[in-house]
Write a protein that holds these residues in place. Structure first.
Motif, mmCIF file in Angstrom:
data_model
loop_
_atom_site.group_PDB
_atom_site.id
_atom_site.type_symbol
_atom_site.label_atom_id
_atom_site.label_comp_id
_atom_site.label_asym_id
_atom_site.label_seq_id
_atom_site.Cartn_x
_atom_site.Cartn_y
_atom_site.Cartn_z
ATOM 1 N N GLY A 102 0.817 -1.211 0.000
ATOM 2 C CA GLY A 102 0.000 0.000 0.000
ATOM 3 C C GLY A 102 0.848 1.257 0.000
ATOM 4 N N GLY A 103 1.946 1.231 0.790
ATOM 5 C CA GLY A 103 2.838 2.390 0.820
ATOM 6 C C GLY A 103 3.510 2.637 -0.510
ATOM 7 N N VAL A 104 3.949 1.550 -1.155
ATOM 8 C CA VAL A 104 4.580 1.676 -2.470
ATOM 9 C C VAL A 104 3.578 2.218 -3.488
ATOM 10 C CG1 VAL A 104 5.603 0.373 -4.388
ATOM 11 C CG2 VAL A 104 6.333 -0.081 -2.029
ATOM 12 N N ALA A 105 2.343 1.747 -3.403
ATOM 13 C CA ALA A 105 1.296 2.224 -4.324
ATOM 14 C C ALA A 105 1.036 3.712 -4.142
ATOM 15 C CB ALA A 105 0.012 1.432 -4.110
ATOM 16 N N GLU A 106 1.299 4.231 -2.941
ATOM 17 C CA GLU A 106 1.091 5.652 -2.672
ATOM 18 C C GLU A 106 2.348 6.489 -2.881
ATOM 19 O OE1 GLU A 106 -1.827 7.113 -2.162
ATOM 20 O OE2 GLU A 106 -2.669 5.115 -2.515
ATOM 21 N N GLY A 107 3.399 5.884 -3.457
ATOM 22 C CA GLY A 107 4.566 6.653 -3.870
ATOM 23 C C GLY A 107 5.827 6.469 -3.050
ATOM 24 N N LEU A 108 5.786 5.659 -1.989
ATOM 25 C CA LEU A 108 6.988 5.429 -1.198
ATOM 26 C C LEU A 108 7.892 4.421 -1.911
ATOM 27 C CD1 LEU A 108 5.415 4.988 2.355
ATOM 28 C CD2 LEU A 108 6.714 6.981 1.551
ATOM 29 N N ASP A 109 9.211 4.532 -1.708
ATOM 30 C CA ASP A 109 10.077 3.464 -2.180
ATOM 31 C C ASP A 109 9.935 2.279 -1.221
ATOM 32 O OD1 ASP A 109 12.604 3.348 -0.219
ATOM 33 O OD2 ASP A 109 12.084 5.459 -0.530
#
Length: 268
Positions: free
Chosen positions: A187-194
């Motif tokens: 979910g974090g990656v989907a929101e732009g986090l590496d």
């Protein structure tokens, strides 16, 4: 007087318990571990400074024998040590699905049997062990086993009839947490986090939340409510989880794990 401990099985969990027991202050000379492979035996001697020998030899002088082998190997190991275990010794099986009666039937009369369900966080000293005492286990013998296992984490004592539930909650439980972590990271990656940052955020959040739950007198439900402001970000997430049936799915998963544990254990 210090008890002599034998650990049968030098796999990951066996060595984990060895390290934990030695770190708790148990004298090196009173701990022995079994290992058939010469190279691995030499590694254990050099790393931990303990005696490494065969199963029967390790068991002969032991007060407490920890059987830390795969479930399919338990009965052959018990057959190997049956003539060596002395009356008054305590044998602790840490193999999933192996009932106390199965262990006791393979050993001489007068040997106390305890069943324990560990989990993998014992590798970092944060294990959870569910322990059940067989018939004839004295309070002193049970306390000795609990004390040994506490060197690798926390211990709860339960009736053996509850071991399938223990397996479902804590034995399999780390996988549920990793499953949740996978989703949080994704979910974090989907929101732009590496991915590294998302992993760090998820891992430390799980560590902190688990510590808060362990050290708080509040229920998990109340702790959740305290960080769920009406119409806030957490409320949006929890509402979405509920609509997707996440909680019901987890409860059903625990039930499925308990049922499978019972199947693997065979008839009571």
């Amino acid at each position: 007087m210090t008890q002599r401990i034998a650990i049968l099985g030098a796999g990951v969990m066996g060595e984990t318990l060895l390290s934990a027991i030695l770190s708790s202050g148990h004298p090196t000379g009173d701990v022995v571990i079994s290992e058939k492979r010469d190279e691995r035996a030499a590694e254990l001697r050099e790393k931990h400074g303990v005696e490494v020998t065969g199963n029967a030899e390790a068991s002969a002088a032991a007060d407490v024998i920890l059987v830390v082998v795969k479930p399919q190997d338990v009965e052959p190991v018990l057959a190997e040590i049956a003539d060596s275990v002395r009356p008054g010794a305590t044998v602790v099986s840490l193999a999933a699905g192996i009932r106390i009666a199965t262990v006791a039937a393979a050993l001489p009369d007068g040997v106390a049997v305890v069943r324990a369900m560990p989990n993998t966080p014992a590798l970092v000293g944060e294990g959870m062990f569910g322990v059940s005492a067989g018939p004839g286990v004295s309070d002193e013998q049970l306390a000795a086993v609990v004390g040994l296992l506490e060197s690798g984490g926390r211990v709860v004592v339960v009736d053996e009839s509850r071991q399938d539930a223990v397996t479902a909650v804590s034995g399999s439980g780390p996988a549920y947490v990793f499953y949740l972590a996978e989703a949080m990271i994704a979910g974090g990656v989907a929101e732009g986090l590496d991915e590294d940052t998302a992993r760090t955020l998820a891992a430390q959040t799980l560590v902190g939340a688990a510590k808060l739950l362990a050290e708080s007198d509040e229920s998990a439900q109340e702790l959740r409510r305290r960080v769920t402001s009406p119409n806030g970000t957490t409320h949006a997430a929890i509402t979405t989880f509920d609509e997707a049936g996440v909680k019901d799915g987890l409860v059903a998963g625990v039930a499925a794990a308990a049922a499978r544990s019972a199947e693997l254990s065979g008839p009571a």
